[in-house]
Design a protein around this motif. Structure first.
Motif, PDB file in Angstrom:
ATOM      1  N   THR A   1      17.298  48.949  72.427  1.00  0.00           N
ATOM      2  CA  THR A   1      17.488  50.522  72.802  1.00  0.00           C
ATOM      3  C   THR A   1      15.996  50.664  73.564  1.00  0.00           C
ATOM      4  OG1 THR A   1      18.574  51.208  70.823  1.00  0.00           O
ATOM      5  CG2 THR A   1      17.085  52.788  72.145  1.00  0.00           C
ATOM      6  N   GLN A   2      14.948  50.070  73.118  1.00  0.00           N
ATOM      7  CA  GLN A   2      13.737  50.584  73.932  1.00  0.00           C
ATOM      8  C   GLN A   2      13.567  49.709  75.270  1.00  0.00           C
ATOM      9  OE1 GLN A   2      11.376  52.607  73.080  1.00  0.00           O
ATOM     10  NE2 GLN A   2      12.659  53.079  71.281  1.00  0.00           N
ATOM     11  N   LYS A   3      14.489  48.689  75.422  1.00  0.00           N
ATOM     12  CA  LYS A   3      14.353  47.849  76.748  1.00  0.00           C
ATOM     13  C   LYS A   3      15.040  48.853  77.752  1.00  0.00           C
ATOM     14  CE  LYS A   3      17.564  44.533  77.407  1.00  0.00           C
ATOM     15  NZ  LYS A   3      17.750  43.234  77.251  1.00  0.00           N
ATOM     16  N   TYR A   4      16.131  49.416  77.693  1.00  0.00           N
ATOM     17  CA  TYR A   4      16.848  50.292  78.291  1.00  0.00           C
ATOM     18  C   TYR A   4      16.158  51.513  78.752  1.00  0.00           C
ATOM     19  CZ  TYR A   4      20.349  46.589  78.593  1.00  0.00           C
ATOM     20  OH  TYR A   4      20.983  45.482  78.891  1.00  0.00           O
ATOM     21  N   LEU A   5      15.547  52.309  77.715  1.00  0.00           N
ATOM     22  CA  LEU A   5      14.906  53.526  77.806  1.00  0.00           C
ATOM     23  C   LEU A   5      13.718  53.411  78.503  1.00  0.00           C
ATOM     24  CD1 LEU A   5      15.163  54.971  74.215  1.00  0.00           C
ATOM     25  CD2 LEU A   5      16.436  55.323  76.187  1.00  0.00           C
TER      26      LEU A   5
ATOM     27  N   VAL B   1      30.899  52.957  71.987  1.00  0.00           N
ATOM     28  CA  VAL B   1      30.317  52.010  72.974  1.00  0.00           C
ATOM     29  C   VAL B   1      31.353  51.801  74.045  1.00  0.00           C
ATOM     30  CG1 VAL B   1      28.967  49.779  72.973  1.00  0.00           C
ATOM     31  CG2 VAL B   1      28.522  51.285  71.027  1.00  0.00           C
ATOM     32  N   VAL B   2      32.214  51.294  73.557  1.00  0.00           N
ATOM     33  CA  VAL B   2      33.413  50.875  74.571  1.00  0.00           C
ATOM     34  C   VAL B   2      33.758  51.688  75.401  1.00  0.00           C
ATOM     35  CG1 VAL B   2      35.824  50.005  74.879  1.00  0.00           C
ATOM     36  CG2 VAL B   2      34.506  49.190  73.033  1.00  0.00           C
TER      37      VAL B   2
ATOM     38  N   ASP C   1      27.422  46.048  76.368  1.00  0.00           N
ATOM     39  CA  ASP C   1      27.500  44.515  76.046  1.00  0.00           C
ATOM     40  C   ASP C   1      26.776  43.939  74.926  1.00  0.00           C
ATOM     41  OD1 ASP C   1      29.768  44.271  77.942  1.00  0.00           O
ATOM     42  OD2 ASP C   1      28.379  43.537  79.450  1.00  0.00           O
ATOM     43  N   GLU C   2      25.483  44.293  75.085  1.00  0.00           N
ATOM     44  CA  GLU C   2      24.441  43.973  74.235  1.00  0.00           C
ATOM     45  C   GLU C   2      24.686  44.522  72.855  1.00  0.00           C
ATOM     46  OE1 GLU C   2      20.436  42.976  75.022  1.00  0.00           O
ATOM     47  OE2 GLU C   2      20.753  43.720  76.949  1.00  0.00           O
ATOM     48  N   ILE C   3      25.172  45.692  72.861  1.00  0.00           N
ATOM     49  CA  ILE C   3      25.421  46.316  71.541  1.00  0.00           C
ATOM     50  C   ILE C   3      26.617  46.007  70.886  1.00  0.00           C
ATOM     51  CG2 ILE C   3      26.043  48.596  70.214  1.00  0.00           C
ATOM     52  CD1 ILE C   3      22.945  48.310  71.047  1.00  0.00           C
ATOM     53  N   GLN C   4      27.574  45.630  71.682  1.00  0.00           N
ATOM     54  CA  GLN C   4      28.899  45.009  71.156  1.00  0.00           C
ATOM     55  C   GLN C   4      28.605  43.912  70.500  1.00  0.00           C
ATOM     56  OE1 GLN C   4      32.568  45.497  73.428  1.00  0.00           O
ATOM     57  NE2 GLN C   4      31.460  46.708  74.820  1.00  0.00           N
TER      58      GLN C   4
ATOM     59  N   GLU D   1      28.216  40.683  65.366  1.00  0.00           N
ATOM     60  CA  GLU D   1      27.553  39.451  64.501  1.00  0.00           C
ATOM     61  C   GLU D   1      27.317  40.513  63.249  1.00  0.00           C
ATOM     62  OE1 GLU D   1      24.153  38.879  66.834  1.00  0.00           O
ATOM     63  OE2 GLU D   1      25.228  37.345  68.261  1.00  0.00           O
ATOM     64  N   TYR D   2      27.170  41.652  63.329  1.00  0.00           N
ATOM     65  CA  TYR D   2      26.815  42.447  62.040  1.00  0.00           C
ATOM     66  C   TYR D   2      28.192  42.497  61.080  1.00  0.00           C
ATOM     67  CZ  TYR D   2      25.603  45.893  58.629  1.00  0.00           C
ATOM     68  OH  TYR D   2      25.344  46.565  57.545  1.00  0.00           O
ATOM     69  N   GLN D   3      29.056  42.753  61.943  1.00  0.00           N
ATOM     70  CA  GLN D   3      30.486  42.607  61.376  1.00  0.00           C
ATOM     71  C   GLN D   3      31.067  41.308  60.540  1.00  0.00           C
ATOM     72  OE1 GLN D   3      33.465  44.472  64.198  1.00  0.00           O
ATOM     73  NE2 GLN D   3      34.144  45.587  62.274  1.00  0.00           N
ATOM     74  N   THR D   4      30.596  40.322  61.312  1.00  0.00           N
ATOM     75  CA  THR D   4      30.959  39.105  60.820  1.00  0.00           C
ATOM     76  C   THR D   4      30.112  38.631  59.539  1.00  0.00           C
ATOM     77  OG1 THR D   4      31.363  38.285  63.169  1.00  0.00           O
ATOM     78  CG2 THR D   4      30.957  36.539  61.612  1.00  0.00           C
TER      79      THR D   4
END
Length: 405
Positions: free
Chosen positions: A24-28, A115-116, A47-50, A55-58
């Motif tokens: 988040t901070q990188k893009y803000l 996000v999508v 793309d990065e958030i997806q 990974e979190y879901q997995t």
């Protein structure tokens, strides 16, 4: 001061939250962008958030599967239930609310869709620009038109969706940390539903019973929802959550209310008319219910003072107030007779208006002051009921009864 949840297995959760903040901070931190850079930044961020969400879901796939299984089992509970359509709708709505609240897959799925969607809209924006032909006379005008279109601020889009992702992670983390609470919440609701169905078949005809039971039933979901979403901040952490403690005391209250109706003794007043007998019976019910309510409110006193956050105490205070609102409504129903509505009974109605006024427990500084507030309200209701009964008795006996007002 912590929520009454065991802080186990949180390292993975911390790393996910840290990575989310980093993205988040990188893009803000980017400088003001052109329209093309704006669209591409949203695509890259998406793309990065997806990837992070995947990974979190997995990492929690076993927990997600377990949650889906217990929800599926829970939702089968009402199949072939012997209730009428209105009652079925009420119970089904509560059941669906619980299932939605505890469906951690649903929270993650919701943010994935957003996000999508952001990426899809940004791709359309970029395509509109890239599809224009620079050799045409209106190229500059069309580019200018696209550039001047209102678009959501980049930081707003990223901030708002990141906030929703954090909430989804927090809810999922809570389930991972304390599966016991989630499973117990399901058991509580199923148990209450069984009990409700049983008593509805037998005692729903009793005066007041259904209103009282429906109110008690409606109190389960709000406290579990608050526990699941934000938790209650307490002095000393305990495996048993505040919501479970409140519901346990509510269960005692519910049993006491049922007992009043199931163990009633036949009372006869042969000197008076059947209408008076019916009225006297209702007053007797309300007197017993008044004591039940005070016992219940005193039973949650320690839970109330266990909470160190005044928002939590405010929640419990408002949670309690609805009982007084119902009791006021029931008493007014008893008084909704021509004779009780005479101007001479104005003092009774003035006292009734005080029943659902601020209980004062929110501002109680200690347990003694809390108990005094509950006792004062119990005494107020008792006095009102006796005044109402004496007023009606006086009329029923031809005006020769005891006159208190």
């Amino acid at each position: 001061m912590t929520k009454p949840r065991k802080p186990t297995g949180t390292s993975k959760s911390c790393s996910v939250h840290t990575l989310l903040d980093s993205i988040t901070q990188k893009y803000l931190a980017q400088e003001p962008l052109s329209v093309i850079s704006y669209a591409r930044s949203l695509q890259q961020w998406s793309d990065e958030i997806q990837k992070l969400l995947f990974e979190y879901q997995t990492s929690i796939k076993d927990q997600l599967k377990h949650c889906r299984n217990i929800i599926r089992e829970y939702k089968l509970h009402l199949n072939n239930a012997p209730v009428n359509s209105d009652e079925y709708f009420y119970l089904e709505q509560r059941q669906n609310s619980f299932a939605e609240l505890l469906d951690i897959s649903g929270y993650i799925r919701s943010v994935i869709v957003k996000v999508v969607s952001v990426k899809y809209r940004s791709e359309i924006l970029e395509h509109r620009i890239s599809s224009l032909d620079p050799s045409t006379d209106d190229y500059s005008a069309k580019i200018s038109e696209i550039c001047n279109e209102e678009k959501p601020d980049l930081s707003f889009v990223i901030d708002s969706i990141t906030d929703e992702i954090k909430k989804a992670f927090s809810i999922a983390d809570a389930y991972v940390r304390d599966r016991r609470f989630t499973e117990n919440s399901m058991r509580i609701c199923s148990s209450w539903t069984n009990d409700y169905l049983k008593f509805t078949e037998i005692y729903a005809y009793q005066p007041f019973w259904k209103e009282l039971r429906d109110l008690a039933e409606s109190k389960i979901y709000p406290v579990i929802e608050r526990e699941f979403r934000t938790g209650f901040r307490v002095l000393n952490a305990d495996e048993i959550t505040v919501s479970e403690k409140l519901i346990a005391e509510l269960e005692v209250y519910k049993i006491s209310v049922d007992k009043i109706f199931t163990e009633e003794k036949e009372e006869r007043f042969p000197l008076y008319c059947s209408e008076f007998n019916k009225f006297r019976k209702e007053i007797n019910y309300l007197c017993a219910l008044n004591k039940c309510l005070s016992d219940f409110l005193n039973s949650i006193k320690d839970i109330f003072f266990e909470c160190v956050n005044y928002d939590d105490r405010q929640f419990i205070s408002e949670w309690v107030m609805e009982f007084y609102i119902l009791y006021k409504s029931l008493i007014l129903r008893c008084c909704n007779r021509k004779i009780i509505s005479e101007p001479q009974s104005a003092k009774i109605y003035s006292a009734i208006e005080k029943i659902d006024s601020d209980t004062g427990i929110l501002n109680a500084i200690d347990e003694d002051e809390y108990a005094d507030c509950i006792l004062a309200r119990e005494e107020l209701i008792s006095e009102i009921l006796m005044c109402v009964l004496n007023r009606y008795t006086s009329i029923a006996k031809g005006g020769y009864g005891l006159e208190l007002i």
